[in-house]
Design a protein around this motif. Structure first.
Motif, PDB file in Angstrom:
ATOM      1  N   ASP A   1      -4.307   5.701   6.791  1.00  0.00           N
ATOM      2  CA  ASP A   1      -4.273   4.440   6.046  1.00  0.00           C
ATOM      3  C   ASP A   1      -3.403   3.392   6.741  1.00  0.00           C
ATOM      4  O   ASP A   1      -3.660   2.193   6.631  1.00  0.00           O
ATOM      5  CB  ASP A   1      -3.764   4.687   4.629  1.00  0.00           C
ATOM      6  CG  ASP A   1      -4.890   4.943   3.634  1.00  0.00           C
ATOM      7  OD1 ASP A   1      -6.055   5.048   4.066  1.00  0.00           O
ATOM      8  OD2 ASP A   1      -4.609   5.046   2.423  1.00  0.00           O
TER       9      ASP A   1
ATOM     10  N   ARG B   1     -13.576   3.893   6.342  1.00  0.00           N
ATOM     11  CA  ARG B   1     -12.855   5.162   6.341  1.00  0.00           C
ATOM     12  C   ARG B   1     -13.806   6.337   6.109  1.00  0.00           C
ATOM     13  O   ARG B   1     -14.704   6.263   5.279  1.00  0.00           O
ATOM     14  CB  ARG B   1     -11.771   5.155   5.258  1.00  0.00           C
ATOM     15  CG  ARG B   1     -10.642   4.198   5.530  1.00  0.00           C
ATOM     16  CD  ARG B   1      -9.612   4.169   4.423  1.00  0.00           C
ATOM     17  NE  ARG B   1     -10.023   3.338   3.314  1.00  0.00           N
ATOM     18  CZ  ARG B   1      -9.195   2.858   2.378  1.00  0.00           C
ATOM     19  NH1 ARG B   1      -7.906   3.149   2.435  1.00  0.00           N
ATOM     20  NH2 ARG B   1      -9.625   2.109   1.398  1.00  0.00           N
TER      21      ARG B   1
ATOM     22  N   GLU C   1       0.867  -1.171   0.000  1.00  0.00           N
ATOM     23  CA  GLU C   1       0.000   0.000   0.000  1.00  0.00           C
ATOM     24  C   GLU C   1       0.910   1.228   0.000  1.00  0.00           C
ATOM     25  O   GLU C   1       1.517   1.569   1.015  1.00  0.00           O
ATOM     26  CB  GLU C   1      -0.915  -0.006   1.228  1.00  0.00           C
ATOM     27  CG  GLU C   1      -1.749  -1.269   1.395  1.00  0.00           C
ATOM     28  CD  GLU C   1      -2.745  -1.470   0.262  1.00  0.00           C
ATOM     29  OE1 GLU C   1      -3.044  -0.492  -0.455  1.00  0.00           O
ATOM     30  OE2 GLU C   1      -3.222  -2.604   0.077  1.00  0.00           O
TER      31      GLU C   1
ATOM     32  N   TYR D   1      -5.735   1.972   9.099  1.00  0.00           N
ATOM     33  CA  TYR D   1      -6.765   1.215   8.377  1.00  0.00           C
ATOM     34  C   TYR D   1      -6.256  -0.170   7.979  1.00  0.00           C
ATOM     35  O   TYR D   1      -6.904  -1.183   8.272  1.00  0.00           O
ATOM     36  CB  TYR D   1      -7.182   2.011   7.141  1.00  0.00           C
ATOM     37  CG  TYR D   1      -8.123   1.281   6.209  1.00  0.00           C
ATOM     38  CD1 TYR D   1      -9.483   1.225   6.467  1.00  0.00           C
ATOM     39  CD2 TYR D   1      -7.643   0.644   5.053  1.00  0.00           C
ATOM     40  CE1 TYR D   1     -10.352   0.557   5.608  1.00  0.00           C
ATOM     41  CE2 TYR D   1      -8.500  -0.020   4.197  1.00  0.00           C
ATOM     42  CZ  TYR D   1      -9.852  -0.058   4.476  1.00  0.00           C
ATOM     43  OH  TYR D   1     -10.707  -0.725   3.625  1.00  0.00           O
TER      44      TYR D   1
ATOM     45  N   SER E   1       0.451   4.447   2.524  1.00  0.00           N
ATOM     46  CA  SER E   1       0.748   4.178   3.937  1.00  0.00           C
ATOM     47  C   SER E   1       2.056   3.443   4.146  1.00  0.00           C
ATOM     48  O   SER E   1       2.491   3.249   5.291  1.00  0.00           O
ATOM     49  CB  SER E   1      -0.385   3.359   4.558  1.00  0.00           C
ATOM     50  OG  SER E   1      -0.545   2.132   3.861  1.00  0.00           O
TER      51      SER E   1
END
Length: 247
Positions: A133, A148, A98, A136, A101
């Motif tokens: 993030d 989110r 990701e 998350y 993040s």
């Protein structure tokens, strides 16, 4: 490592004692010289050890992943550089990244949902998204339903209030904000569930790289708020997951 399954296999004569000992020899940790991998952590805490990639050489990160991968455990890495991931993905095709993040994921087994409700991640602005993030993807990796709600800071508080239905459905809320960090207090005054405040280093000079929102969140007049360190999205996601597992 699923210790219960190893014991059951021995009991059912599907695994002999010598092979079981080989699987267990690295408990409680494995010494690589430059790192002590805590293979036992999942048994103690319910979550496997997480690799903090920043400050580690690519060779050390790959060495740690290699040993963890042999245990068929799911692997989570935080603050992983894209260049490091590119090297990892050539060896482990199931690795995921990701980019916003800087979260690295390698899933060797199905992630079972363990959470009892929904975790909601809220940000004051879009500049807080990298930290949010991180929270998350950490919470999702540990088996939670996560939603989110971004860019709903107090400068336009009607944006936050228009989502009251989403806010009230959450079992745990992570409020991520820089500047003066007022978001956590506002959210804390709206709900009857735990709120985890994450100060970010986003802001102008007197923000002091996140110190201003950190102090504001620590001094919040709203009850039920806990505060993690500046930019510590991982810590917030981990704590939210721990709370959400409770019966």
């Amino acid at each position: 490592m699923d210790l219960k399954k190893i014991l059951e296999d021995v009991k059912n004569n599907n695994l002999d004692i010598d092979d079981a000992l080989k699987k267990l020899k690295d408990l409680p940790y494995e010494d690589l010289g430059y790192a002590h991998i805590d293979h036992h952590r999942n048994l103690r805490n319910g979550f496997p050890e997480v690799i903090y990639c920043k400050g580690k050489s690519d060779e050390h990160i790959l060495g740690i992943i290699e040993r963890m991968n042999k245990k068929s455990t799911n692997i989570l890495g935080t603050r992983c550089r894209k260049e490091t991931f590119d090297k990892i993905s050539k060896i482990y095709p199931n690795a995921e990244y990701e980019e916003v993040s800087q979260i690295l994921k390698i899933k060797n087994e199905e992630i079972k949902e363990q959470g009892k409700g929904k975790i909601l991640i809220i940000t004051g602005g879009t500049s807080d998204i990298p930290v949010a993030d991180e929270a998350y993807y950490t919470a999702k990796f540990f088996g939670n339903e996560v939603e989110r709600l971004y860019d709903v800071g107090v400068a336009g508080i009607h944006r936050l209030l228009s989502h009251r239905n989403i806010i009230e459905e959450a079992r745990v809320i992570v409020a991520v904000a820089g500047m003066e960090g007022a978001l956590a207090s506002v959210v804390g005054g709206l709900v009857d569930v735990p709120v985890i405040a994450v100060p970010t280093s986003v802001g102008y000079g007197a923000n002091f790289d996140g110190l201003a929102p950190l102090l504001a969140m620590l001094n919040s007049c709203a009850s039920g708020i806990s505060v993690v360190n500046i930019d510590n999205g991982f810590g917030a996601g981990y704590l939210a997951s721990t709370i959400n597992k409770l019966k």
